[in-house]
Design a protein around this motif. Sequence first.
Motif, short mmCIF file in Angstrom:
data_model
loop_
_atom_site.label_atom_id
_atom_site.label_comp_id
_atom_site.label_asym_id
_atom_site.label_seq_id
_atom_site.Cartn_x
_atom_site.Cartn_y
_atom_site.Cartn_z
N GLY A 130 8.98 19.02 11.76
CA GLY A 130 8.28 20.02 10.79
C GLY A 130 7.07 19.68 9.98
O GLY A 130 6.53 20.33 9.17
N CYS A 131 6.64 18.44 10.24
CA CYS A 131 5.27 17.79 9.84
C CYS A 131 4.23 18.28 10.59
O CYS A 131 4.02 18.27 11.69
N GLU A 132 3.38 19.29 9.67
CA GLU A 132 2.12 19.96 10.60
C GLU A 132 1.13 19.01 10.57
O GLU A 132 0.83 18.09 9.81
N ARG A 133 -0.01 19.43 11.35
CA ARG A 133 -1.34 18.43 11.65
C ARG A 133 -1.90 18.13 10.23
O ARG A 133 -2.33 17.12 10.06
N GLN A 134 -1.86 19.37 9.60
CA GLN A 134 -2.75 18.80 8.27
C GLN A 134 -2.10 18.03 7.22
O GLN A 134 -2.76 17.46 6.42
N ALA A 135 -0.58 18.02 7.37
CA ALA A 135 -0.16 17.07 6.58
C ALA A 135 0.00 15.30 7.30
O ALA A 135 0.58 14.58 6.53
N VAL A 136 -0.28 15.32 8.59
CA VAL A 136 -0.03 14.00 9.24
C VAL A 136 -0.89 12.85 8.56
O VAL A 136 -0.15 11.82 8.06
N LEU A 137 -2.20 12.94 8.54
CA LEU A 137 -2.87 11.80 7.96
C LEU A 137 -2.62 11.45 6.46
O LEU A 137 -2.49 10.48 6.26
N PRO A 138 -2.55 12.68 5.75
CA PRO A 138 -2.14 12.24 4.28
C PRO A 138 -0.68 11.67 4.07
O PRO A 138 -0.53 10.81 3.27
N ARG A 139 0.08 12.00 4.96
CA ARG A 139 1.36 11.37 4.94
C ARG A 139 1.44 10.06 5.50
O ARG A 139 2.05 8.95 5.02
N ALA A 140 0.74 9.77 6.44
CA ALA A 140 0.31 8.32 7.08
C ALA A 140 0.00 7.49 6.10
O ALA A 140 0.47 6.17 5.65
N GLU A 141 -1.18 7.93 5.47
CA GLU A 141 -1.71 7.23 4.32
C GLU A 141 -0.75 6.90 3.07
O GLU A 141 -0.68 5.88 2.53
N ALA A 142 -0.12 7.98 2.74
CA ALA A 142 0.99 7.60 1.65
C ALA A 142 2.00 6.53 2.05
O ALA A 142 2.56 5.67 1.16
N ILE A 143 2.34 6.73 3.40
CA ILE A 143 3.31 5.68 3.67
C ILE A 143 2.78 4.33 3.69
O ILE A 143 3.33 3.39 3.49
N ARG A 144 1.40 4.11 4.30
CA ARG A 144 0.86 2.71 4.40
C ARG A 144 0.65 2.44 2.86
O ARG A 144 0.94 1.36 2.59
N GLU A 145 0.15 3.15 1.97
CA GLU A 145 -0.07 2.64 0.48
C GLU A 145 1.30 2.43 -0.09
O GLU A 145 1.41 1.35 -0.65
N GLU A 146 2.22 2.98 -0.03
CA GLU A 146 3.62 2.70 -0.36
C GLU A 146 4.03 1.49 0.15
O GLU A 146 4.64 0.58 -0.61
N MET A 147 4.05 1.03 1.46
CA MET A 147 4.62 0.09 2.16
C MET A 147 3.62 -1.42 1.56
O MET A 147 4.13 -2.40 1.61
N ASN A 148 2.46 -1.06 1.27
CA ASN A 148 1.56 -2.28 0.78
C ASN A 148 2.03 -2.54 -0.48
O ASN A 148 1.72 -3.60 -0.99
N ARG A 149 2.57 -1.65 -1.16
CA ARG A 149 3.12 -2.01 -2.53
C ARG A 149 4.54 -2.80 -2.43
O ARG A 149 4.96 -3.34 -3.51
#
Length: 179
Positions: free
Chosen positions: A96-115
Amino acid sequence: PWVQELRNQVLGDTLTGLYNRKYLDDELPSILRSSEGSTALFMIKPDDFKAINDTYGHEVGDEVLRLLAAAVNDLSEPEEPVVRFRGNEIALVAPGCERQAVLPRAEAIREEMNRLDIRHLVGEPSVRLTFSVGVALCPEHATTAEVLTDLSHRALFRARELGLNRCCTADEVIREGAS
């Protein structure tokens, strides 16, 4: 109950408690068939995990992997399986993750993991991990589980080639292949 226990043993990763690669191979096709809209497959990898193992030992590396697994699991929704894909690579399936949400979600995952704080595991306050994330979508980038997995994995390594600590979608992998 014993059938469920056997299934957990076969499809679970004993180190991290996540699903294993066999689970992804077996279950992703049916997830894709039953999903309404797009399904994203995120691949997440620490950028210099080898240095953790080489410097602090494999036991510490295993503890860091457990921490990584728990962190990605915490970032997932109940309907989003998290899989130890290979070694220190973790996959997150997001129906259910649509195209427009993919890159923002990937960035949010990356940023959270970097913490993620691993200082207590390595005993040094300056040690930090960064992460790269690759993502592909079904049906936008791939129509089969096998191709989706391959493209998301290639996107992960494309992100690493571009300089680490970044996200890359399969769009770039596909463009690169067309050139």
